[in-house]
Enzyme design. Structure first.
Site, PDB file in Angstrom:
ATOM      1  N   SER A 297      30.018  42.593  38.503  1.00 43.36           N
ATOM      2  CA  SER A 297      29.829  41.334  38.129  1.00 43.36           C
ATOM      3  C   SER A 297      30.819  40.965  37.198  1.00 43.36           C
ATOM      4  O   SER A 297      31.408  39.894  37.098  1.00 43.36           O
ATOM      5  CB  SER A 297      28.381  40.761  37.526  1.00 43.36           C
ATOM      6  OG  SER A 297      27.615  40.925  38.436  1.00 43.36           O
ATOM      7  N   HIS A 355      30.041  40.086  31.319  1.00 47.15           N
ATOM      8  CA  HIS A 355      30.362  38.859  32.105  1.00 47.15           C
ATOM      9  C   HIS A 355      31.456  38.115  31.186  1.00 47.15           C
ATOM     10  O   HIS A 355      32.232  37.530  31.749  1.00 47.15           O
ATOM     11  CB  HIS A 355      29.255  38.079  31.974  1.00 47.15           C
ATOM     12  CG  HIS A 355      28.008  38.296  33.128  1.00 47.15           C
ATOM     13  ND1 HIS A 355      26.976  37.465  33.409  1.00 47.15           N
ATOM     14  CD2 HIS A 355      28.063  39.277  33.878  1.00 47.15           C
ATOM     15  CE1 HIS A 355      26.657  38.015  34.593  1.00 47.15           C
ATOM     16  NE2 HIS A 355      27.059  39.243  34.686  1.00 47.15           N
TER      17      HIS A 355
END
Length: 398
Positions: A297, A355
């Site tokens: 991610s 992230h």
């Protein structure tokens, strides 16, 4: 928001008592007692490894680097030095990140040079063959005879094959047609998806569990700090986790590769994975919320952020809610805001630091990094060109 959870099986070394019941000798009894004592000592030292995985996805379907917690005995926690983790231990990962990022972009520059050189050489060879064909043209009868000979040869070759071989060739032909219909971006990320699938299968092999946890999950409290920064980017324990990440990567592959080219894209993707892991290290160490993470991610957030920064007016949607559309710029702002709030309030649902690290790197690279790094690759390419041309079989200038 979709949540999924799964657990890694518990593996305990078998410690059967040693002895020969048929003989019933005193020596066998003593050996059995020693075996049980050894089993008990290994138990108390934390030889049993219990790990759980938690994979979650953001509202847009981008699964985080899922939290991967290890429930260890207190004795093993002290042995590993978990309580003594400090920022000074991040010096080595920081140096590794800088070096790996530099090597990634340097390799991408050389790769682009070699690709361009090969394409130019192929064009020259085709032009030369066409020119020679015009100098020594074949007659129409010669061409027809050659075609007939080729047809007869391949017809005989096909008839000698078994039914299984014919079916295999037909499948390969269909795969080749599918590959030819892919965009350049989809071809580029196909290798990344294949590696992720291979690592996912390795998680299902019981004998590899300890190795996978050590090297394919990133944890600032682990003894292995550097290599997991790369390997964890290709690691997924949950099928839903991997499927969501690879779907997003596949969806944005054509846009990002058209924007950067395959070589530069690979450098950005690999660098983003390591940089996002470093940011996660710093956040976990500063807050004391230690624990392993894994997933692509962080790197995918860099790809998403780069595309949204370059094309903020592009329309995006949610696969399950096609009636809802929003601009890429607004989607990026919402994702960054959510991860920032999660980092500030200490939410444990996502690895918000990873992230944010990936997203901010993607935004920075499109705004400034491309000019600072990629556009200044000429000295390295020139040095490589000089080595190639002066070395054995180097050839002429490009």
């Amino acid at each position: 928001m979709l949540n999924s959870s799964s657990a890694i099986p518990v593996y305990v070394d078998s410690c059967d008592p040693v002895g020969d019941n048929r003989e019933g000798s005193l020596r066998s009894v003593e050996a059995g007692n020693m075996a049980w004592r050894g089993c008990f000592l290994r138990w108390t030292k934390g030889d049993i490894l219990i790990s759980t995985t938690r994979g979650n996805r953001s509202p847009l379907g981008y699964q985080q680097r899922c939290g991967f917690r290890k429930a260890l005995k207190k004795t093993e926690a002290k042995k590993e030095g978990v309580e003594d983790v400090g920022l000074k231990q991040l010096v080595k990962p920081l140096v590794f990140t800088v070096g790996f990022t530099g090597c990634s972009f340097g390799t991408a520059a050389i790769w682009q040079y070699e690709s361009l050189k090969w394409r130019v050489q192929s064009y020259v060879d085709e032009t030369r063959a066409e020119w020679l064909g015009k100098l020594h043209p074949q007659t129409q009868d010669d061409d027809q005879k050659q075609n007939e000979d080729d047809t007869v040869y391949w017809h005989r070759w096909w008839n000698r094959l078994s039914d299984f071989q014919k079916q295999a060739i037909a499948i390969l032909f269909q795969v080749n047609q599918w590959w030819d219909n892919l965009t350049q971006g989809q071809r580029t990320v196909s290798g990344i998806i294949a590696v992720n699938a291979l690592v996912f299968c390795c998680w299902r092999i019981p004998s590899l569990q300890r190795t996978m946890i050590k090297y394919f999950t990133s944890d600032p409290a682990s003894k292995a700090l550097c290599f997991p920064m790369i390997l964890s980017t290709f690691s997924h324990y949950s099928l839903l986790h991997m499927g969501a990440n690879m779907y997003v990567l596949w969806s944005f592959s054509s846009s990002i590769v058209s924007l950067l080219g395959p070589e530069q894209f690979m450098a950005v993707y690999m660098s983003a994975g390591v940089i996002s892991t470093l940011v996660s290290y710093v956040s976990k160490t500063a807050t004391g919320r230690l624990g392993p993470s894994l997933g692509a991610s962080g790197a995918i957030m860099a790809v998403l952020a780069a595309v949204c920064t370059k094309m903020p007016e592009a329309k995006l949607g949610i696969i399950f809610l096609p009636m809802l559309t929003f601009s890429a710029g607004n989607a990026l702002k919402a994702i960054i805001a959510m991860d920032t709030a999660g980092l500030v309030f200490g939410w444990r649902i996502f690895d918000h630091a990873a992230h944010l690290g990936g997203a901010l790197f993607g935004v920075w690279y499109i705004a400034y990094g491309h000019k600072l790094i990629w556009k200044n690759r000429e000295p390295l390419v020139k040095m490589w060109h000089d080595l190639r041309t002066k070395g054995p079989g180097g050839g002429g200038a490009l």
